[in-house]
Design an enzyme around this catalytic site. Sequence first.
Site, mmCIF file in Angstrom:
data_model
loop_
_atom_site.group_PDB
_atom_site.id
_atom_site.type_symbol
_atom_site.label_atom_id
_atom_site.label_comp_id
_atom_site.label_asym_id
_atom_site.label_seq_id
_atom_site.Cartn_x
_atom_site.Cartn_y
_atom_site.Cartn_z
ATOM 1 N N GLU A 95 37.995 -22.478 14.463
ATOM 2 C CA GLU A 95 37.782 -23.242 13.227
ATOM 3 C C GLU A 95 38.753 -22.774 12.142
ATOM 4 O O GLU A 95 39.224 -21.637 12.163
ATOM 5 C CB GLU A 95 36.308 -23.024 12.801
ATOM 6 C CG GLU A 95 35.872 -23.629 11.506
ATOM 7 C CD GLU A 95 35.915 -25.142 11.449
ATOM 8 O OE1 GLU A 95 36.978 -25.712 11.706
ATOM 9 O OE2 GLU A 95 34.874 -25.749 11.108
ATOM 10 N N ASP A 96 39.047 -23.651 11.197
ATOM 11 C CA ASP A 96 39.936 -23.261 10.097
ATOM 12 C C ASP A 96 39.212 -22.355 9.102
ATOM 13 O O ASP A 96 39.746 -21.346 8.660
ATOM 14 C CB ASP A 96 40.517 -24.494 9.378
ATOM 15 C CG ASP A 96 39.468 -25.508 8.939
ATOM 16 O OD1 ASP A 96 38.262 -25.306 9.208
ATOM 17 O OD2 ASP A 96 39.846 -26.520 8.316
ATOM 18 N N ILE A 97 37.975 -22.737 8.739
ATOM 19 C CA ILE A 97 37.269 -21.975 7.705
ATOM 20 C C ILE A 97 35.761 -22.043 7.915
ATOM 21 O O ILE A 97 35.225 -23.105 8.229
ATOM 22 C CB ILE A 97 37.657 -22.489 6.284
ATOM 23 C CG1 ILE A 97 36.986 -21.681 5.172
ATOM 24 C CG2 ILE A 97 37.364 -23.962 6.121
ATOM 25 C CD1 ILE A 97 37.598 -21.927 3.794
ATOM 26 N N ASP A 99 32.594 -22.005 5.931
ATOM 27 C CA ASP A 99 32.186 -22.196 4.542
ATOM 28 C C ASP A 99 30.661 -22.049 4.500
ATOM 29 O O ASP A 99 30.149 -20.940 4.528
ATOM 30 C CB ASP A 99 32.702 -23.571 4.101
ATOM 31 C CG ASP A 99 32.506 -23.851 2.621
ATOM 32 O OD1 ASP A 99 32.734 -22.942 1.811
ATOM 33 O OD2 ASP A 99 32.129 -24.983 2.273
ATOM 34 N N THR A 100 29.914 -23.159 4.479
ATOM 35 C CA THR A 100 28.453 -23.033 4.527
ATOM 36 C C THR A 100 27.993 -22.506 5.896
ATOM 37 O O THR A 100 26.916 -21.951 6.028
ATOM 38 C CB THR A 100 27.767 -24.394 4.294
ATOM 39 O OG1 THR A 100 28.130 -25.293 5.335
ATOM 40 C CG2 THR A 100 28.120 -24.966 2.938
ATOM 41 N N GLY A 101 28.804 -22.744 6.932
ATOM 42 C CA GLY A 101 28.448 -22.335 8.293
ATOM 43 C C GLY A 101 27.738 -23.440 9.063
ATOM 44 O O GLY A 101 27.428 -23.279 10.243
ATOM 45 N N LYS A 127 34.753 -17.801 3.985
ATOM 46 C CA LYS A 127 34.349 -17.857 2.575
ATOM 47 C C LYS A 127 32.869 -17.483 2.514
ATOM 48 O O LYS A 127 31.985 -18.323 2.402
ATOM 49 C CB LYS A 127 34.567 -19.291 2.061
ATOM 50 C CG LYS A 127 34.823 -19.410 0.581
ATOM 51 C CD LYS A 127 34.749 -20.852 0.111
ATOM 52 C CE LYS A 127 35.974 -21.663 0.408
ATOM 53 N NZ LYS A 127 35.878 -23.042 -0.158
ATOM 54 N N ASP A 155 42.793 -29.272 4.154
ATOM 55 C CA ASP A 155 43.170 -30.442 3.356
ATOM 56 C C ASP A 155 42.353 -30.605 2.085
ATOM 57 O O ASP A 155 41.271 -30.036 1.918
ATOM 58 C CB ASP A 155 42.947 -31.709 4.189
ATOM 59 C CG ASP A 155 41.456 -32.040 4.328
ATOM 60 O OD1 ASP A 155 40.693 -31.149 4.755
ATOM 61 O OD2 ASP A 155 41.061 -33.155 3.978
HETATM 62 P P1 IMP Z 1 31.084 -25.699 6.714
HETATM 63 O O1 IMP Z 1 30.573 -25.888 5.312
HETATM 64 O O2 IMP Z 1 31.142 -24.236 7.095
HETATM 65 O O3 IMP Z 1 30.321 -26.543 7.688
HETATM 66 O O4 IMP Z 1 32.590 -26.203 6.699
HETATM 67 C C1 IMP Z 1 32.882 -27.554 6.913
HETATM 68 C C2 IMP Z 1 34.325 -27.872 6.764
HETATM 69 O O5 IMP Z 1 34.609 -27.983 5.387
HETATM 70 C C3 IMP Z 1 35.347 -26.871 7.265
HETATM 71 O O6 IMP Z 1 35.588 -26.979 8.626
HETATM 72 C C4 IMP Z 1 36.572 -27.323 6.489
HETATM 73 O O7 IMP Z 1 37.217 -28.371 7.169
HETATM 74 C C5 IMP Z 1 35.973 -27.812 5.193
HETATM 75 N N1 IMP Z 1 36.205 -26.823 4.118
HETATM 76 C C6 IMP Z 1 35.368 -25.905 3.627
HETATM 77 N N2 IMP Z 1 35.936 -25.180 2.641
HETATM 78 C C7 IMP Z 1 37.194 -25.672 2.511
HETATM 79 C C8 IMP Z 1 38.319 -25.337 1.662
HETATM 80 O O8 IMP Z 1 38.309 -24.421 0.815
HETATM 81 N N3 IMP Z 1 39.437 -26.090 1.838
HETATM 82 C C9 IMP Z 1 39.535 -27.089 2.753
HETATM 83 N N4 IMP Z 1 38.513 -27.429 3.570
HETATM 84 C C10 IMP Z 1 37.364 -26.719 3.448
HETATM 85 MG MG MG Z 2 37.282 -28.069 9.551
#
Ligand code: IMP
Ligand code: MG
Length: 173
Positions: A95-97, A99-101, A127, A155
Amino acid sequence: MVTGKPLFSVDQIQKRVRELADRITRDYEGTDLVAVCILSGAFMFFSDLVRNIRIPIKVDFVTCSSYVKTDTTGEVTVHSDIREDIKGKHVLLVEDIADTGITLNFLREHYSQRGPEGIKICTLLDKKARRAVDIPIDYSGFDIPNEYVVGYGLDYSNRFRNLPYISVFKKSV
Ligand code: IMP
Ligand code: MG
């Protein structure tokens, strides 16, 4: 706008990606590994990572998107799933990042129902301040502060993915 100074330069990213690939090479030697790229954000990280992994692996791709309604609720949709049969195989979600998971948690559950030997997670960025769901991260490139970042696959409205470095993105007023 994208702020001037990269948060992580091309050289920093490439060095860290090689370190992660070395660890993955050592950890998965002699096993059957399917590396799964979570599109779209991970496409650049994934291609650099797998070309530095020095054991024979399989690659596959999943396209999904998440709709986060509040800080604690999210909904993930799989638009196009992997084609490999992962029963009895090791799976590495790339995965790239984190974030919330929510995305990684959903995909872990999604693939654990197919009888893999094991599932691990590799993310370039973490993050941690934004985490809503507790997920085990096995390989992490860099911890980042609670800022929105773009570049190297990441992006803002599908823009800036082609930057070779990572920068903080600020909405201009
Ligand atoms: P989640 O919140 O961990 O499910 O992350 C969902 C998706 O949000 C990640 O796979 C990213 O594509 C996108 N995302 C979260 N934070 C960032 C950021 O700082 N920049 C760009 N995309 C983000
Ligand atoms: Mg992503």
